[in-house]
Design a protein around this motif. Sequence first.
Motif, short mmCIF file in Angstrom:
data_model
loop_
_atom_site.label_atom_id
_atom_site.label_comp_id
_atom_site.label_asym_id
_atom_site.label_seq_id
_atom_site.Cartn_x
_atom_site.Cartn_y
_atom_site.Cartn_z
N GLU A 88 0.76 -1.05 0.04
CA GLU A 88 0.06 0.02 0.06
C GLU A 88 0.72 1.30 0.18
O GLU A 88 0.35 2.33 -0.23
N GLU A 89 2.03 1.31 0.43
CA GLU A 89 2.82 2.59 0.84
C GLU A 89 3.81 2.61 -0.23
O GLU A 89 4.53 1.98 -0.81
N PRO A 90 4.11 4.18 -0.53
CA PRO A 90 5.37 4.56 -1.17
C PRO A 90 6.59 4.50 -0.27
O PRO A 90 6.49 4.29 0.87
N ASN A 91 7.67 4.59 -0.62
CA ASN A 91 8.89 4.93 -0.05
C ASN A 91 9.45 6.22 -0.29
O ASN A 91 9.80 6.65 -1.13
N ILE A 92 9.47 6.78 0.99
CA ILE A 92 9.81 7.94 1.17
C ILE A 92 11.42 8.32 0.97
O ILE A 92 11.64 9.14 0.25
N GLY A 93 11.94 7.23 1.20
CA GLY A 93 13.50 7.43 0.64
C GLY A 93 14.72 8.01 1.57
O GLY A 93 15.76 7.74 0.94
N ILE A 94 14.13 8.49 2.71
CA ILE A 94 15.30 9.14 3.38
C ILE A 94 16.17 8.33 3.87
O ILE A 94 17.44 8.29 3.93
N ALA A 95 15.43 7.37 4.75
CA ALA A 95 16.42 6.49 5.45
C ALA A 95 17.17 5.41 4.52
O ALA A 95 18.49 5.12 4.80
N TYR A 96 16.54 5.24 3.09
CA TYR A 96 17.41 4.33 2.26
C TYR A 96 18.39 5.20 1.59
O TYR A 96 19.69 4.53 1.65
N GLY A 97 18.30 6.57 1.74
CA GLY A 97 19.48 7.19 0.99
C GLY A 97 20.57 7.38 1.81
O GLY A 97 21.64 7.37 1.72
N ARG A 98 20.19 7.67 3.29
CA ARG A 98 21.35 7.46 4.19
C ARG A 98 22.08 5.96 4.53
O ARG A 98 23.14 6.12 4.59
N MET A 99 21.29 4.82 4.06
CA MET A 99 21.78 3.71 4.19
C MET A 99 22.96 3.74 3.01
O MET A 99 24.11 3.33 3.10
N ILE A 100 22.59 4.20 1.88
CA ILE A 100 23.63 3.91 0.69
C ILE A 100 24.58 5.03 0.92
O ILE A 100 25.84 4.61 0.49
N ASP A 101 24.55 6.12 1.58
CA ASP A 101 25.72 6.93 1.84
C ASP A 101 26.74 6.36 2.84
O ASP A 101 27.90 6.64 2.84
N GLN A 102 26.54 5.31 3.53
CA GLN A 102 27.22 4.59 4.47
C GLN A 102 27.36 3.14 4.05
O GLN A 102 27.79 2.22 5.01
N PHE A 103 26.97 2.69 2.81
CA PHE A 103 26.95 1.22 2.62
C PHE A 103 28.11 0.49 2.64
O PHE A 103 28.06 -0.70 2.93
N GLU A 104 29.41 1.29 2.58
CA GLU A 104 30.60 0.52 2.64
C GLU A 104 30.71 -0.08 3.94
O GLU A 104 31.56 -0.94 4.29
N SER A 105 30.08 0.39 4.89
CA SER A 105 30.01 -0.13 6.21
C SER A 105 29.56 -1.50 6.42
O SER A 105 29.69 -2.32 7.64
N LEU A 106 28.71 -1.94 5.64
CA LEU A 106 28.00 -3.36 5.76
C LEU A 106 29.06 -4.54 5.70
O LEU A 106 29.81 -4.60 4.87
N CYS A 107 28.83 -5.09 6.67
CA CYS A 107 29.95 -6.33 6.83
C CYS A 107 29.09 -7.73 6.48
O CYS A 107 28.04 -7.87 6.90
N GLY A 108 30.00 -8.71 6.20
CA GLY A 108 29.45 -9.96 5.88
C GLY A 108 28.86 -10.09 4.47
O GLY A 108 29.00 -9.24 3.58
N GLU A 109 28.28 -11.13 4.12
CA GLU A 109 28.03 -11.39 2.84
C GLU A 109 26.69 -10.40 2.29
O GLU A 109 25.98 -10.22 3.28
N LEU A 110 26.55 -9.95 1.17
CA LEU A 110 25.42 -9.00 0.68
C LEU A 110 24.36 -9.83 0.26
O LEU A 110 23.84 -9.86 -0.83
N THR A 111 23.70 -10.46 1.35
CA THR A 111 22.48 -10.87 1.08
C THR A 111 21.24 -10.16 1.32
O THR A 111 21.45 -9.00 1.97
N ALA A 112 20.19 -10.70 1.09
CA ALA A 112 19.08 -9.60 1.37
C ALA A 112 18.49 -9.40 2.69
O ALA A 112 18.33 -8.37 3.08
#
Length: 271
Positions: free
Chosen positions: A138-162
């Motif tokens: 039902e809902e759209p994605n406002i995208g603010i939190a997603y954008g913040r995640m992308i800006d720091q995505f190199e910090s993700l550790c471990g396998e790039l699983t969903a």
Amino acid sequence: MNRKVILISGAGGTAFGKKEVSTFVNKLSQIEGIELTIVGNGEESIYIDDIIKSLDNIPQEQEVTIIIQSHGEMKGGFYFSLADDSTVSSKQLFQLIRNKLGEKSIDVFTQACHGGGMLLDKEELPEGSTLVSLTSIEEPNIGIAYGRMIDQFESLCGELTAYNILDFYLSNFLNSRSKPYIAISGQPTIYDLDAFLKTSQAKQIIFDNEHFSKLGETPRYLEVYKKMQNMKSEWDIFAVDYGLAMDICLNDLKNKGLVNNKNQTFDNRVR
């Protein structure tokens, strides 16, 4: 063998464009242990043939994660909007992926508006495939939190699983009442993490010291867990803590073996 990661970016319009996609590509390029393929730049049109071509020459033993950035809509089924003149239903896309890759399970992650609709087509993918949407039907994605995640995505550790991407997103960036979903092909349930905060299920979660330690043993974690144990409604959890609360729910699903845990999760705190 490195995991194949395919980043698909349709024309984003005002939501995202070349700059945002370029940032994501840069962040992904800093992550070790992946083989990255890029489809689309967020501005130019892409078509289903471009996506299918990205699946060429993938060995059967290579694990695959597909990240789909696009607009989305429900119209008798869920459709990814790749450009003004280019859409593809999740049903058709998943069928084409299965025809191309065979019966090995894969991971699919999307931020698309109404992306929960793609989970209705999860059985078109091989059994054991993990699908994550950051939004409900039902809902759209406002995208603010997603954008913040992308800006720091190199910090993700471990396998790039969903699963790991969702864990990273919830524990560090989501501070609103958006409703992420996770589902596994071959399993009947589509897990609405928000629903855990509207039922007694959250009260039944056993405290997980390993998860607590992974997220830094912060007083905030203890406060949110205590609220979950005593909550009368989801409104007892403030919006700023909603992501962490749902991450505790996600971890509980993992501990119960209800969502894939084929790849170990690591310390995904942003530093």
